[in-house]
Design a protein around this motif. Sequence first.
Motif, PDB file in Angstrom:
ATOM      1  N   THR A  87       0.811  -1.222   0.000  1.00  0.00           N
ATOM      2  CA  THR A  87       0.000   0.000   0.000  1.00  0.00           C
ATOM      3  C   THR A  87       0.842   1.269   0.000  1.00  0.00           C
ATOM      4  N   GLY A  88       2.056   1.209   0.562  1.00  0.00           N
ATOM      5  CA  GLY A  88       2.880   2.414   0.687  1.00  0.00           C
ATOM      6  C   GLY A  88       2.290   3.443   1.630  1.00  0.00           C
ATOM      7  N   TRP A  92      -2.384   2.466   6.598  1.00  0.00           N
ATOM      8  CA  TRP A  92      -2.715   1.047   6.486  1.00  0.00           C
ATOM      9  C   TRP A  92      -1.885   0.218   7.464  1.00  0.00           C
ATOM     10  N   THR A  93      -0.636   0.612   7.650  1.00  0.00           N
ATOM     11  CA  THR A  93       0.229  -0.122   8.567  1.00  0.00           C
ATOM     12  C   THR A  93      -0.276   0.006  10.000  1.00  0.00           C
ATOM     13  N   ALA A 141      -3.315 -15.186   1.256  1.00  0.00           N
ATOM     14  CA  ALA A 141      -3.224 -13.735   1.074  1.00  0.00           C
ATOM     15  C   ALA A 141      -1.827 -13.319   0.621  1.00  0.00           C
ATOM     16  N   PHE A 142      -0.800 -13.894   1.207  1.00  0.00           N
ATOM     17  CA  PHE A 142       0.568 -13.574   0.800  1.00  0.00           C
ATOM     18  C   PHE A 142       0.820 -14.023  -0.640  1.00  0.00           C
ATOM     19  N   HIS A 143       0.263 -15.172  -0.992  1.00  0.00           N
ATOM     20  CA  HIS A 143       0.491 -15.706  -2.337  1.00  0.00           C
ATOM     21  C   HIS A 143      -0.203 -14.857  -3.395  1.00  0.00           C
ATOM     22  N   THR A 144      -1.423 -14.381  -3.088  1.00  0.00           N
ATOM     23  CA  THR A 144      -2.183 -13.584  -4.062  1.00  0.00           C
ATOM     24  C   THR A 144      -1.955 -12.084  -3.903  1.00  0.00           C
ATOM     25  N   ARG A 145      -1.141 -11.679  -2.903  1.00  0.00           N
ATOM     26  CA  ARG A 145      -0.861 -10.270  -2.608  1.00  0.00           C
ATOM     27  C   ARG A 145      -2.143  -9.480  -2.324  1.00  0.00           C
ATOM     28  N   SER A 146      -3.045 -10.127  -1.572  1.00  0.00           N
ATOM     29  CA  SER A 146      -4.333  -9.512  -1.265  1.00  0.00           C
ATOM     30  C   SER A 146      -4.300  -8.924   0.148  1.00  0.00           C
ATOM     31  N   VAL A 147      -4.294  -7.601   0.239  1.00  0.00           N
ATOM     32  CA  VAL A 147      -4.319  -6.943   1.543  1.00  0.00           C
ATOM     33  C   VAL A 147      -5.658  -7.152   2.253  1.00  0.00           C
TER      34      VAL A 147
END
Length: 464
Positions: A87-88, A92-93, A141-147
């Motif tokens: 997200t940059g 969000w963090t 989620a990590f595999h699909t890069r889904s936040v």
Amino acid sequence: MTSDRSVALRRPRSTYDVIPSFVPVSIRDVTLLESLVLFARRRPHGSLVALLRDNADFRRLFCASALSLTGDWVTFVALSSFVYRQTGSAGWTVLLFAVNSLPGVVLLPLIGPLTDRFDRQRLRIACDLGAIIPVVGLLAAFHTRSVPLALGCLAGLSIAAAMASPIPEAALPNLVASRELPLAQTALGSLYSAGLLVGAGLGGVVSAAWGTSATLVVDGASFAVSALLIARIRQPLSKAMTTRRIRMRADTAELWTFVRSTPVVSAFLWLTVGLRLCYGMVGLLPVYALDGFHVGDAGVGVLYLAQGFGAVLGPFLGRRLVAGSMRRRLHAAGAALALFGLGYLVLAQVTAFGPGMAAALIGHIGVGACAILAVNGLQLATPDHIRGRVMVLVFGLSSAFQGVSSLAVAPLTASVGMPDTTRLLAGLAVVYAAIWMVGVTRTEKARKIAEPDTAHGDTPGLTR
């Protein structure tokens, strides 16, 4: 005729009585030997190593909590970097802390009675095993890069934690002798920070060597081993469990009546509110490392290590200050909250990574001391039949106000900047601590706080 010397050797409660009769009299009279006997008698009660060695059930509870908390922090550190890279956004963090805190709060009216009415051992095992499901979801989620998927799975872990985390705190007085309770609680409470201390470093090593997905495998394995250890505990975690019928309204009313009628409990709950109301600024630590000090992902882990090391030291330093006195416990806990605020005021001012680490360390010495002194004070002042609900209430207040604080930090950071947001919440911690101390002092003058530490009848061996 019996000599005076032989009478002396048979006197009751003497250190001589534990020396075998075949030992020569000349040796039995040596003062050094008496000292060694006294030391051997006292050592098991003052040493954490001895407590872990001699009390198998506490050892299993301690190791289970250590494993699950370390696994959680391994995942959380990796998740913080994942969300920020995707997200940059600092907002969000920080939102991760809110998602990690708030979902379980909505279930508190149910979780509290569950902890008192149901078998705490079986409930904890179910929570540990159930937590493996959202860990598998995080792998996806990590595999699909889904936040969004990652946040949803984190919410699931939050619910499992809301049910599991208060159980060790509620059960601990049933597993250790009353004289060992402060030491046992200090050790158990410091595991949250020790898990961060070890988990941050382990998460960085595992991620670098095998990738971020490997951190989730570590977390899932930690939950499985934790469930196995809890299953091997032999003493009951619930001694006052009388029925499995949950009466949410009546149980909640009984809880609030107890809180209102017990000034010490009320004071520590208000202190918990103040600590967590300001805690949202802790979510800015990764942003300080990445954007403030420009030290990269390794710096995130190191800054978390400084935070964890401080919070591990805090409970042990706080325990040394109170010395069995409820009044000293209250004053030390209030001072620790102020120290938390002062540490972060310094963090907002520095521009170099080294001083920033020192500021985080100092601030979290305050966090660790404040949190554990409050929890142990509540354990001492609460009978077993309601202790589960009180511990769940503490967890709920911590989660709710920490979540609200985290949600407030995101827009504040966007509008006034990271340093000013930190100064605002750190200053609030110092002011809140001062006001709280004034209230405690007035309560003491009204003689509503007992001295020394109070304990209910179902916690034998503690003075009233």
